[in-house]
Design a protein around this motif. Structure first.
Motif, PDB file in Angstrom:
ATOM      1  N   LEU A   1       0.875  -1.173   0.000  1.00  0.00           N
ATOM      2  CA  LEU A   1       0.000   0.000   0.000  1.00  0.00           C
ATOM      3  C   LEU A   1       0.909   1.219   0.000  1.00  0.00           C
ATOM      4  O   LEU A   1       1.110   1.877   1.021  1.00  0.00           O
ATOM      5  CB  LEU A   1      -0.904  -0.017   1.234  1.00  0.00           C
ATOM      6  CG  LEU A   1      -2.147  -0.903   1.121  1.00  0.00           C
ATOM      7  CD1 LEU A   1      -2.525  -1.504   2.463  1.00  0.00           C
ATOM      8  CD2 LEU A   1      -3.323  -0.122   0.551  1.00  0.00           C
ATOM      9  N   MET A   2       1.492   1.471  -1.172  1.00  0.00           N
ATOM     10  CA  MET A   2       2.469   2.547  -1.307  1.00  0.00           C
ATOM     11  C   MET A   2       2.194   3.398  -2.535  1.00  0.00           C
ATOM     12  O   MET A   2       3.073   4.078  -3.044  1.00  0.00           O
ATOM     13  CB  MET A   2       3.886   1.974  -1.432  1.00  0.00           C
ATOM     14  CG  MET A   2       4.413   1.346  -0.173  1.00  0.00           C
ATOM     15  SD  MET A   2       6.133   0.915  -0.350  1.00  0.00           S
ATOM     16  CE  MET A   2       6.409   0.047   1.193  1.00  0.00           C
ATOM     17  N   GLY A   3       0.975   3.306  -3.039  1.00  0.00           N
ATOM     18  CA  GLY A   3       0.629   4.118  -4.201  1.00  0.00           C
ATOM     19  C   GLY A   3       0.128   5.483  -3.744  1.00  0.00           C
ATOM     20  O   GLY A   3       0.572   6.013  -2.730  1.00  0.00           O
TER      21      GLY A   3
ATOM     22  N   GLY B   1      -1.991   8.302  -2.020  1.00  0.00           N
ATOM     23  CA  GLY B   1      -2.816   8.415  -0.819  1.00  0.00           C
ATOM     24  C   GLY B   1      -2.124   7.970   0.448  1.00  0.00           C
ATOM     25  O   GLY B   1      -1.068   7.349   0.417  1.00  0.00           O
ATOM     26  N   GLU B   2      -2.745   8.319   1.574  1.00  0.00           N
ATOM     27  CA  GLU B   2      -2.232   7.933   2.886  1.00  0.00           C
ATOM     28  C   GLU B   2      -3.198   6.866   3.440  1.00  0.00           C
ATOM     29  O   GLU B   2      -4.324   7.193   3.838  1.00  0.00           O
ATOM     30  CB  GLU B   2      -2.165   9.170   3.782  1.00  0.00           C
ATOM     31  CG  GLU B   2      -1.962   8.898   5.261  1.00  0.00           C
ATOM     32  CD  GLU B   2      -0.797   7.967   5.575  1.00  0.00           C
ATOM     33  OE1 GLU B   2       0.300   8.147   5.026  1.00  0.00           O
ATOM     34  OE2 GLU B   2      -0.997   7.035   6.378  1.00  0.00           O
ATOM     35  N   PRO B   3      -2.773   5.594   3.459  1.00  0.00           N
ATOM     36  CA  PRO B   3      -3.697   4.522   3.853  1.00  0.00           C
ATOM     37  C   PRO B   3      -4.324   4.730   5.227  1.00  0.00           C
ATOM     38  O   PRO B   3      -5.508   4.431   5.416  1.00  0.00           O
ATOM     39  CB  PRO B   3      -2.827   3.266   3.854  1.00  0.00           C
ATOM     40  CG  PRO B   3      -1.531   3.620   3.246  1.00  0.00           C
ATOM     41  CD  PRO B   3      -1.451   5.093   3.056  1.00  0.00           C
TER      42      PRO B   3
ATOM     43  N   SER C   1       2.298   1.407   4.031  1.00  0.00           N
ATOM     44  CA  SER C   1       3.213   2.532   4.234  1.00  0.00           C
ATOM     45  C   SER C   1       2.453   3.752   4.722  1.00  0.00           C
ATOM     46  O   SER C   1       1.406   4.098   4.193  1.00  0.00           O
ATOM     47  CB  SER C   1       3.908   2.833   2.905  1.00  0.00           C
ATOM     48  OG  SER C   1       4.801   3.901   3.049  1.00  0.00           O
ATOM     49  N   THR C   2       2.979   4.402   5.743  1.00  0.00           N
ATOM     50  CA  THR C   2       2.323   5.600   6.282  1.00  0.00           C
ATOM     51  C   THR C   2       3.334   6.722   6.496  1.00  0.00           C
ATOM     52  O   THR C   2       4.504   6.469   6.760  1.00  0.00           O
ATOM     53  CB  THR C   2       1.614   5.295   7.624  1.00  0.00           C
ATOM     54  OG1 THR C   2       1.064   6.521   8.140  1.00  0.00           O
ATOM     55  CG2 THR C   2       2.562   4.726   8.661  1.00  0.00           C
ATOM     56  N   CYS C   3       2.832   7.953   6.415  1.00  0.00           N
ATOM     57  CA  CYS C   3       3.695   9.102   6.679  1.00  0.00           C
ATOM     58  C   CYS C   3       3.856   9.305   8.184  1.00  0.00           C
ATOM     59  O   CYS C   3       4.547  10.224   8.613  1.00  0.00           O
ATOM     60  CB  CYS C   3       3.132  10.346   6.012  1.00  0.00           C
ATOM     61  SG  CYS C   3       1.506  10.789   6.618  1.00  0.00           S
TER      62      CYS C   3
ATOM     63  N   LEU D   1       9.944   8.056   6.890  1.00  0.00           N
ATOM     64  CA  LEU D   1      10.633   8.912   7.856  1.00  0.00           C
ATOM     65  C   LEU D   1      11.264  10.102   7.136  1.00  0.00           C
ATOM     66  O   LEU D   1      10.946  11.247   7.425  1.00  0.00           O
ATOM     67  CB  LEU D   1      11.690   8.104   8.613  1.00  0.00           C
ATOM     68  CG  LEU D   1      12.339   8.856   9.761  1.00  0.00           C
ATOM     69  CD1 LEU D   1      11.356   9.116  10.878  1.00  0.00           C
ATOM     70  CD2 LEU D   1      13.549   8.091  10.286  1.00  0.00           C
ATOM     71  N   HIS D   2      12.160   9.820   6.250  1.00  0.00           N
ATOM     72  CA  HIS D   2      12.785  10.806   5.356  1.00  0.00           C
ATOM     73  C   HIS D   2      13.683  11.838   6.027  1.00  0.00           C
ATOM     74  O   HIS D   2      14.402  12.551   5.332  1.00  0.00           O
ATOM     75  CB  HIS D   2      11.747  11.521   4.477  1.00  0.00           C
ATOM     76  CG  HIS D   2      10.910  10.592   3.653  1.00  0.00           C
ATOM     77  ND1 HIS D   2      11.422   9.479   3.016  1.00  0.00           N
ATOM     78  CD2 HIS D   2       9.569  10.592   3.370  1.00  0.00           C
ATOM     79  CE1 HIS D   2      10.446   8.853   2.374  1.00  0.00           C
ATOM     80  NE2 HIS D   2       9.321   9.491   2.577  1.00  0.00           N
ATOM     81  N   ALA D   3      13.624  11.950   7.356  1.00  0.00           N
ATOM     82  CA  ALA D   3      14.571  12.815   8.061  1.00  0.00           C
ATOM     83  C   ALA D   3      14.528  12.451   9.535  1.00  0.00           C
ATOM     84  O   ALA D   3      13.461  12.133  10.060  1.00  0.00           O
ATOM     85  CB  ALA D   3      14.211  14.280   7.873  1.00  0.00           C
TER      86      ALA D   3
ATOM     87  N   SER E   1       6.302   5.943 -10.880  1.00  0.00           N
ATOM     88  CA  SER E   1       6.503   6.245  -9.470  1.00  0.00           C
ATOM     89  C   SER E   1       5.641   7.376  -8.972  1.00  0.00           C
ATOM     90  O   SER E   1       5.456   8.383  -9.646  1.00  0.00           O
ATOM     91  CB  SER E   1       7.970   6.562  -9.199  1.00  0.00           C
ATOM     92  OG  SER E   1       8.441   7.452 -10.168  1.00  0.00           O
ATOM     93  N   CYS E   2       5.096   7.130  -7.793  1.00  0.00           N
ATOM     94  CA  CYS E   2       4.595   8.201  -6.943  1.00  0.00           C
ATOM     95  C   CYS E   2       3.633   9.179  -7.616  1.00  0.00           C
ATOM     96  O   CYS E   2       3.838  10.383  -7.609  1.00  0.00           O
ATOM     97  CB  CYS E   2       5.765   8.972  -6.339  1.00  0.00           C
ATOM     98  SG  CYS E   2       7.059   7.916  -5.709  1.00  0.00           S
ATOM     99  N   GLY E   3       2.561   8.647  -8.178  1.00  0.00           N
ATOM    100  CA  GLY E   3       1.494   9.519  -8.662  1.00  0.00           C
ATOM    101  C   GLY E   3       1.798  10.276  -9.944  1.00  0.00           C
ATOM    102  O   GLY E   3       1.099  11.212 -10.300  1.00  0.00           O
TER     103      GLY E   3
HETATM  104  N1  SAH Z   1       1.236   8.023   2.173  1.00  0.00           N
HETATM  105  C1  SAH Z   1       2.029   6.868   2.409  1.00  0.00           C
HETATM  106  C2  SAH Z   1       2.168   5.924   1.222  1.00  0.00           C
HETATM  107  C3  SAH Z   1       2.380   6.484  -0.154  1.00  0.00           C
HETATM  108  S1  SAH Z   1       3.936   7.029  -0.676  1.00  0.00           S
HETATM  109  C4  SAH Z   1       3.381   7.251   2.932  1.00  0.00           C
HETATM  110  O1  SAH Z   1       3.647   8.443   3.064  1.00  0.00           O
HETATM  111  O2  SAH Z   1       4.161   6.385   3.281  1.00  0.00           O
HETATM  112  C5  SAH Z   1       5.026   5.672  -0.781  1.00  0.00           C
HETATM  113  C6  SAH Z   1       6.464   6.105  -0.523  1.00  0.00           C
HETATM  114  O3  SAH Z   1       7.033   6.833  -1.625  1.00  0.00           O
HETATM  115  C7  SAH Z   1       6.588   6.999   0.692  1.00  0.00           C
HETATM  116  O4  SAH Z   1       7.677   6.631   1.464  1.00  0.00           O
HETATM  117  C8  SAH Z   1       6.816   8.342   0.040  1.00  0.00           C
HETATM  118  O5  SAH Z   1       7.389   9.242   0.937  1.00  0.00           O
HETATM  119  C9  SAH Z   1       7.689   7.965  -1.130  1.00  0.00           C
HETATM  120  N2  SAH Z   1       7.823   9.005  -2.168  1.00  0.00           N
HETATM  121  C10 SAH Z   1       6.920   9.930  -2.555  1.00  0.00           C
HETATM  122  N3  SAH Z   1       7.432  10.708  -3.527  1.00  0.00           N
HETATM  123  C11 SAH Z   1       8.679  10.274  -3.766  1.00  0.00           C
HETATM  124  C12 SAH Z   1       9.716  10.659  -4.665  1.00  0.00           C
HETATM  125  N4  SAH Z   1       9.559  11.684  -5.502  1.00  0.00           N
HETATM  126  N5  SAH Z   1      10.854   9.956  -4.644  1.00  0.00           N
HETATM  127  C13 SAH Z   1      11.020   8.901  -3.800  1.00  0.00           C
HETATM  128  N6  SAH Z   1      10.084   8.488  -2.935  1.00  0.00           N
HETATM  129  C14 SAH Z   1       8.933   9.166  -2.904  1.00  0.00           C
END
Ligand code: SAH
Length: 349
Positions: free
Chosen positions: A153-155, A157-159, A189-191, A213-215, A328-330
């Motif tokens: 579940l990583m497409g 939206g925020e699950p 996957s969640t933010c 996490l990212h940071a 990737s990512c929308g």
């Molecule tokens: N909302 C959820 C799931 C969707 S995003 C979440 O935030 O986890 C799936 C993953 O792709 C998340 O880790 C997100 O931060 C990451 N992501 C989004 N845009 C990105 C990009 N441009 N490059 C790399 N990863 C990205």
């Protein structure tokens, strides 16, 4: 009208009972729906009267392929599905050695506002229903002819921002009379919505929780993830610790590497500090370049990885798949929307 495919087996049984039908009808209907039946007419082992009653009171969701792209490099397939109300949603089929994996969306758009992500650019349009989440797995398998064994579940939206439908989807996809995909083959996957992480922990599912996490410091994280202003780094790690205690499942942390933003040695060291005492795994993601965003991919991915590993933290770098097809990512939905906008503009001219 009732969105029948969003019903659990128990709800179907109850419905059949109310309608004076034998209980085994529920199982028959469930099996048809989860094999991808798009019309009640197809359900030939039901009585004609029951089929007619279903027709009059219920509907079956059935997404239509709006666009499909196949990567020449690695066989990744990207679908843009058109839903009943005309909205579109993305699904990606990734072909890993250990099995075919679908990356599915949970919402149309997103309201989390992460600075590097294309999915959130137009805001949240609406939540997906459980059936619409399930359909992405089901119809990707049917259309591609490839059996699906894993779900992420990583497409779009925020699950956890669509909690009830996502929980319902998990029950459906896991059911032995349906797709029967085991929880250990599912990642969510969640933010980092901490109350929802606690709520999820309560169910003690065996799925893998991934936290974006990212940071490792609030200043940087708040800059790239507005959600951090409500749920800071400390709160996120606390919730992950509780999640591990409740479920026994190791949390995995996603970390998109952004040039000059989150890729310093100090940040690697801070991340190591956070992970002390809680088993966790770091997944480093080379940033996917998004046209509308100014952020650039880091050039320090392997240095960062080595620094984590040398201090005992396991870190892997996510392989890039489907980069020739905007997988990737929308990005596909975004392109599609932009295409529609420019059509609308040229119509106005
Ligand atoms: N909302 C959820 C799931 C969707 S995003 C979440 O935030 O986890 C799936 C993953 O792709 C998340 O880790 C997100 O931060 C990451 N992501 C989004 N845009 C990105 C990009 N441009 N490059 C790399 N990863 C990205």
């Amino acid at each position: 009208m009732i969105d029948l495919k969003s019903n659990t087996m128990e709800e179907l049984k109850q419905r059949m009972e109310e309608w004076g039908e034998p209980a085994f009808r529920a199982k028959q209907i469930f099996q048809w729906m989860h094999k991808g039946a798009t019309r009640f007419e197809e359900m030939t082992n039901l009585s004609k009267a029951l089929r007619e009653k279903l027709e009059q009171t219920c509907y079956l969701t059935a997404p239509v392929v709006e666009r499909k792209q196949v990567s020449q490099q690695d066989g990744t397939i990207k679908y843009l599905w058109r839903l009943r109300d005309g909205n579109c949603v993305e699904t990606v089929l990734l072909r890993y050695q250990y099995g075919n994996t679908v990356c599915i969306s949970s919402q149309i758009g997103c309201r989390m506002g992460c600075a590097f992500c294309a999915s959130t650019l137009g805001g949240l349009v609406r939540n997906l229903s459980a059936s619409e989440i399930l359909d992405q797995v089901l119809f990707t398998q049917i259309d591609s002819g490839l059996p699906i064994s894993n779900i992420v579940l990583m497409g779009i939206g925020e699950p956890l921002d669509n909690f009830d439908a996502v929980m319902r989807f998990l029950t459906l996809v896991n059911h032995p009379d349906g797709m029967n995909i085991g929880m250990r083959h599912i990642s969510l996957s969640t933010c980092g919505l901490t109350e929802k992480i606690d709520k999820l922990a309560h169910y003690r599912l065996q799925l893998t929780l991934s936290v974006s996490l990212h940071a490792p410091d609030d200043e940087t994280r708040s800059r790239i993830m507005p959600v951090n202003r409500n749920y800071g780094v400390q709160a996120v790690f606390d919730a992950c610790r509780r999640y591990f205690v409740q479920t026994g499942r190791r949390v995995s942390y996603e970390y998109a590497m952004i040039d000059g933003v989150n890729d310093s040695d100090e940040q690697a060291d801070l991340l190591v500090q956070w992970l002390k005492g809680t088993p966790g795994h770091v997944n480093l993601i080379p940033l996917n370049y998004v046209e509308e965003r100014e952020l650039k991919p880091s050039r320090r991915v392997s240095a960062f990885q080595k620094r984590l590993e040398s201090q005992g933290v396991t870190a892997t770098v996510r392989r890039k798949l489907g980069s020739d097809i905007d997988a990737s990512c929308g990005q596909l939905r975004r392109k599609h929307l932009k295409g529609q906008e420019s059509k609308a503009i040229s119509r106005m001219d």
